[in-house]
Design a protein around this motif. Structure first.
Motif, PDB file in Angstrom:
ATOM      1  N   THR A  38       0.804  -1.140   0.024  1.00 28.25           N
ATOM      2  CA  THR A  38       0.100  -0.034   0.049  1.00 28.25           C
ATOM      3  C   THR A  38       0.867   1.207  -0.127  1.00 28.25           C
ATOM      4  OG1 THR A  38      -1.884  -1.036   1.135  1.00 28.25           O
ATOM      5  CG2 THR A  38      -1.769   1.243   1.237  1.00 28.25           C
ATOM      6  N   ASP A  39       1.680   1.169   0.906  1.00 26.15           N
ATOM      7  CA  ASP A  39       2.812   2.485   0.896  1.00 26.15           C
ATOM      8  C   ASP A  39       3.770   2.696  -0.228  1.00 26.15           C
ATOM      9  OD1 ASP A  39       2.060   3.033   3.521  1.00 26.15           O
ATOM     10  OD2 ASP A  39       3.665   1.867   4.526  1.00 26.15           O
ATOM     11  N   HIS A  40       3.946   1.634  -0.993  1.00 25.63           N
ATOM     12  CA  HIS A  40       4.782   1.623  -2.240  1.00 25.63           C
ATOM     13  C   HIS A  40       3.855   2.125  -3.527  1.00 25.63           C
ATOM     14  CE1 HIS A  40       7.928   0.658  -4.999  1.00 25.63           C
ATOM     15  NE2 HIS A  40       7.361  -0.245  -5.718  1.00 25.63           N
ATOM     16  N   VAL A  41       2.767   1.781  -3.509  1.00 26.32           N
ATOM     17  CA  VAL A  41       1.717   2.127  -4.314  1.00 26.32           C
ATOM     18  C   VAL A  41       1.581   3.677  -4.354  1.00 26.32           C
ATOM     19  CG1 VAL A  41      -0.565   2.158  -5.643  1.00 26.32           C
ATOM     20  CG2 VAL A  41       0.836  -0.026  -4.975  1.00 26.32           C
ATOM     21  N   TYR A  42       1.084   3.875  -3.073  1.00 25.70           N
ATOM     22  CA  TYR A  42       1.039   5.370  -2.966  1.00 25.70           C
ATOM     23  C   TYR A  42       2.252   6.424  -3.223  1.00 25.70           C
ATOM     24  CZ  TYR A  42      -3.068   4.576   0.376  1.00 25.70           C
ATOM     25  OH  TYR A  42      -4.234   4.295   1.051  1.00 25.70           O
ATOM     26  N   GLN A  43       3.431   5.922  -3.193  1.00 28.95           N
ATOM     27  CA  GLN A  43       4.662   6.378  -3.291  1.00 28.95           C
ATOM     28  C   GLN A  43       4.914   6.562  -4.997  1.00 28.95           C
ATOM     29  OE1 GLN A  43       8.077   4.679  -2.026  1.00 28.95           O
ATOM     30  NE2 GLN A  43       9.395   6.169  -2.515  1.00 28.95           N
ATOM     31  N   LEU A  44       4.365   5.493  -5.549  1.00 32.05           N
ATOM     32  CA  LEU A  44       4.257   5.461  -6.937  1.00 32.05           C
ATOM     33  C   LEU A  44       3.546   6.403  -7.666  1.00 32.05           C
ATOM     34  CD1 LEU A  44       4.688   1.480  -7.761  1.00 32.05           C
ATOM     35  CD2 LEU A  44       6.315   3.405  -8.315  1.00 32.05           C
ATOM     36  N   LEU A  45       2.348   6.579  -7.051  1.00 27.15           N
ATOM     37  CA  LEU A  45       1.247   7.386  -7.646  1.00 27.15           C
ATOM     38  C   LEU A  45       1.801   8.930  -7.518  1.00 27.15           C
ATOM     39  CD1 LEU A  45      -2.112   6.166  -6.427  1.00 27.15           C
ATOM     40  CD2 LEU A  45      -0.897   5.512  -8.364  1.00 27.15           C
ATOM     41  N   GLU A  46       2.424   9.352  -6.373  1.00 29.36           N
ATOM     42  CA  GLU A  46       2.827  10.462  -6.145  1.00 29.36           C
ATOM     43  C   GLU A  46       4.031  10.880  -7.037  1.00 29.36           C
ATOM     44  OE1 GLU A  46       1.666  11.866  -1.836  1.00 29.36           O
ATOM     45  OE2 GLU A  46       2.802  10.344  -1.682  1.00 29.36           O
ATOM     46  N   GLU A  47       5.130  10.129  -6.858  1.00 24.55           N
ATOM     47  CA  GLU A  47       6.443  10.332  -7.571  1.00 24.55           C
ATOM     48  C   GLU A  47       6.662   9.977  -8.818  1.00 24.55           C
ATOM     49  OE1 GLU A  47       9.520   8.547  -4.923  1.00 24.55           O
ATOM     50  OE2 GLU A  47       8.756   9.448  -2.996  1.00 24.55           O
ATOM     51  N   GLN A  48       6.096   8.825  -9.435  1.00 31.08           N
ATOM     52  CA  GLN A  48       6.201   8.416 -10.754  1.00 31.08           C
ATOM     53  C   GLN A  48       5.249   9.145 -11.596  1.00 31.08           C
ATOM     54  OE1 GLN A  48       5.328   4.345 -13.034  1.00 31.08           O
ATOM     55  NE2 GLN A  48       7.483   4.268 -11.553  1.00 31.08           N
ATOM     56  N   LEU A  49       3.843   9.202 -10.934  1.00 32.67           N
ATOM     57  CA  LEU A  49       2.715   9.559 -11.971  1.00 32.67           C
ATOM     58  C   LEU A  49       2.447  11.120 -11.673  1.00 32.67           C
ATOM     59  CD1 LEU A  49       0.528   6.274 -11.713  1.00 32.67           C
ATOM     60  CD2 LEU A  49       2.237   6.955 -13.493  1.00 32.67           C
ATOM     61  N   HIS A  50       3.191  11.605 -10.564  1.00 33.43           N
ATOM     62  CA  HIS A  50       2.878  13.047 -10.174  1.00 33.43           C
ATOM     63  C   HIS A  50       1.624  13.439  -9.917  1.00 33.43           C
ATOM     64  CE1 HIS A  50       7.128  13.196 -11.710  1.00 33.43           C
ATOM     65  NE2 HIS A  50       6.407  12.824 -12.909  1.00 33.43           N
ATOM     66  N   MET A  51       0.863  12.475  -9.234  1.00 35.30           N
ATOM     67  CA  MET A  51      -0.264  12.595  -8.751  1.00 35.30           C
ATOM     68  C   MET A  51      -0.228  13.321  -7.252  1.00 35.30           C
ATOM     69  SD  MET A  51      -2.615   9.335 -10.029  1.00 35.30           S
ATOM     70  CE  MET A  51      -4.153  10.093  -9.998  1.00 35.30           C
ATOM     71  N   HIS A  52      -1.510  13.996  -6.729  1.00 34.81           N
ATOM     72  CA  HIS A  52      -1.413  14.302  -5.359  1.00 34.81           C
ATOM     73  C   HIS A  52      -2.818  14.123  -4.618  1.00 34.81           C
ATOM     74  CE1 HIS A  52      -3.367  17.527  -7.787  1.00 34.81           C
ATOM     75  NE2 HIS A  52      -4.001  17.831  -6.607  1.00 34.81           N
ATOM     76  N   LYS A  53      -2.651  14.077  -3.178  1.00 38.46           N
ATOM     77  CA  LYS A  53      -3.939  13.795  -2.540  1.00 38.46           C
ATOM     78  C   LYS A  53      -4.816  14.972  -2.409  1.00 38.46           C
ATOM     79  CE  LYS A  53      -1.097  10.505   0.379  1.00 38.46           C
ATOM     80  NZ  LYS A  53      -0.774  10.110   1.804  1.00 38.46           N
ATOM     81  N   LEU A  54      -5.987  14.466  -2.442  1.00 41.68           N
ATOM     82  CA  LEU A  54      -7.178  15.328  -1.873  1.00 41.68           C
ATOM     83  C   LEU A  54      -7.760  14.950  -0.625  1.00 41.68           C
ATOM     84  CD1 LEU A  54      -8.719  16.671  -5.357  1.00 41.68           C
ATOM     85  CD2 LEU A  54      -7.096  17.833  -3.778  1.00 41.68           C
ATOM     86  N   PRO A  55      -8.156  15.520   0.281  1.00 43.69           N
ATOM     87  CA  PRO A  55      -8.496  15.046   1.525  1.00 43.69           C
ATOM     88  C   PRO A  55     -10.130  14.574   1.478  1.00 43.69           C
ATOM     89  CG  PRO A  55      -8.477  17.417   1.791  1.00 43.69           C
ATOM     90  CD  PRO A  55      -7.806  17.215   0.363  1.00 43.69           C
ATOM     91  N   VAL A  56     -10.379  13.634   2.389  1.00 34.73           N
ATOM     92  CA  VAL A  56     -11.741  13.120   2.349  1.00 34.73           C
ATOM     93  C   VAL A  56     -12.144  12.914   3.862  1.00 34.73           C
ATOM     94  CG1 VAL A  56     -13.823  11.585   1.880  1.00 34.73           C
ATOM     95  CG2 VAL A  56     -11.976  12.203   0.090  1.00 34.73           C
ATOM     96  N   PRO A  57     -12.939  13.782   4.611  1.00 35.03           N
ATOM     97  CA  PRO A  57     -13.556  15.086   3.994  1.00 35.03           C
ATOM     98  C   PRO A  57     -12.313  16.239   4.031  1.00 35.03           C
ATOM     99  CG  PRO A  57     -13.815  14.832   6.409  1.00 35.03           C
ATOM    100  CD  PRO A  57     -13.119  13.589   5.996  1.00 35.03           C
ATOM    101  N   SER A  58     -13.004  17.236   3.297  1.00 40.59           N
ATOM    102  CA  SER A  58     -12.059  18.250   2.906  1.00 40.59           C
ATOM    103  C   SER A  58     -11.671  19.166   4.211  1.00 40.59           C
ATOM    104  CB  SER A  58     -12.462  19.075   1.622  1.00 40.59           C
ATOM    105  OG  SER A  58     -13.671  19.476   1.939  1.00 40.59           O
ATOM    106  N   ASP A  59     -12.705  19.333   5.092  1.00 36.13           N
ATOM    107  CA  ASP A  59     -12.681  20.189   6.154  1.00 36.13           C
ATOM    108  C   ASP A  59     -11.455  19.614   7.151  1.00 36.13           C
ATOM    109  OD1 ASP A  59     -13.077  21.509   8.595  1.00 36.13           O
ATOM    110  OD2 ASP A  59     -15.170  21.269   8.618  1.00 36.13           O
ATOM    111  N   TYR A  60     -10.596  20.623   7.266  1.00 34.02           N
ATOM    112  CA  TYR A  60      -9.146  20.493   8.062  1.00 34.02           C
ATOM    113  C   TYR A  60      -9.424  20.265   9.682  1.00 34.02           C
ATOM    114  CZ  TYR A  60      -6.533  20.757   3.766  1.00 34.02           C
ATOM    115  OH  TYR A  60      -6.020  20.584   2.627  1.00 34.02           O
ATOM    116  N   ARG A  61     -10.652  20.803   9.779  1.00 35.57           N
ATOM    117  CA  ARG A  61     -10.929  20.312  11.395  1.00 35.57           C
ATOM    118  C   ARG A  61     -10.979  19.141  11.662  1.00 35.57           C
ATOM    119  NH1 ARG A  61     -16.159  24.244  11.878  1.00 35.57           N
ATOM    120  NH2 ARG A  61     -16.602  22.924  10.123  1.00 35.57           N
TER     121      ARG A  61
END
Length: 285
Positions: A38-61
């Motif tokens: 799971t950690d490795h795939v997340y890393q691939l999405l971010e570093e190799q495919l240049h994707m980024h995360k959007l929070p769920v929910p988006s409320d930072y509280r």
């Protein structure tokens, strides 16, 4: 399966579950490997495919949140968006089947080649994370508000992210339980799906048009824009008997449920591109 010691190559040995006589230890070892994947795939999405995360929910509280992965053009691409939805269980964003990643390859079991292909074809991509529903702290389960279940997760993502995308044409690829989830969402947001979703590809979906009591308008829409590639020993794309009022079923060219998405790879993208051209032509009339 055993490899000849003389022909073994580093990294080619199959995963060995039975490394101890203690079954609990073996299971713990397997789960640790799964977490590392799971950690490795997340890393691939971010570093190799240049994707980024959007929070769920988006409320930072909220202290505990899940997330989805998106390509950098998700809110500026005005043409095409591809939404990827995995099945139930232990898989997380970027995975179709953990067992396939462990026992076959990252290529066959992850979403990485699908995201690459989609980007090549000009799609913005959104990868859901519908099984990320809780956190465990000090032995206590804490439910993630806005992502407490696959349905709540996708509902939030649709209302807060897909709606805000400028893409006129939305395609969805859903595996297994993800298919059931999408059918429920089409029923809930029918007018939005009808307006923007031009293609839905299912791979061995566990949905049931009859069992889920889908309305006729939704059933008609799904039959028009969808295909379900199912596990079968028939050649890829061979017609498979489809129950009345169900989504057209074609063979995925593989008997193993977990392999149906990878085995249908080329057919899925041909379907998307054919449906996209049809959608464009219809729009121009």
């Amino acid at each position: 399966m055993k490899l000849d010691p003389e022909t073994k190559k580093a990294g080619t040995e199959p995963f060995n579950f039975m490394i101890s006589e203690d079954e609990n230890y073996n299971q713990e070892h397997y789960e640790m490997v799964g977490e590392a994947i799971t950690d490795h795939v997340y890393q691939l999405l971010e570093e190799q495919l240049h994707m980024h995360k959007l929070p769920v929910p988006s409320d930072y509280r909220f202290e505990h949140r899940s997330f989805v992965f998106v390509t950098k053009d998700v809110f500026v691409n005005t043409e095409k968006l591809l939404v990827l939805v995995h099945g139930s269980g232990v898989v997380r964003a970027g995975q179709w089947a953990r067992s396939i990643i462990i026992n076959d390859s990252l290529q066959a079991g992850s979403m990485v080649p699908f995201i690459k292909k989609a980007q090549e074809l000009g799609y913005a991509v959104l990868v859901t994370n519908t099984n990320d529903n809780d956190r465990f702290l000090n032995g206590k389960r804490i439910v993630i508000k806005g992502s407490s279940s696959p349905k709540e997760h996708f509902d939030f993502v649709w209302k807060n992210y897909v709606r805000d995308c400028k893409c006129k044409h939305v395609a969805i690829l859903a595996h297994s339980y993800g298919g059931l989830l999408i059918v429920e969402m089409v029923e809930k947001y029918f007018s939005e799906f009808k307006e923007r979703v031009f293609a839905i590809a299912f791979t061995d979906s566990v949905h049931s048009i009859t069992g889920q009591k889908v309305s006729k308008k939704v059933s008609d829409f799904l039959q028009k824009v969808s295909i379900n590639w199912v596990a079968s020993d028939l050649p890829l794309d061979t017609a498979v008997k489809t129950p009345h009022n169900e989504i057209t079923r074609l063979s995925a060219g593989h008997e193993k449920h977990e392999m149906t998405t990878w085995s249908s790879f080329h057919s899925l993208f041909r379907f998307f591109e054919d449906r996209y051209q049809h959608s464009r032509e219809k729009q121009e009339l």
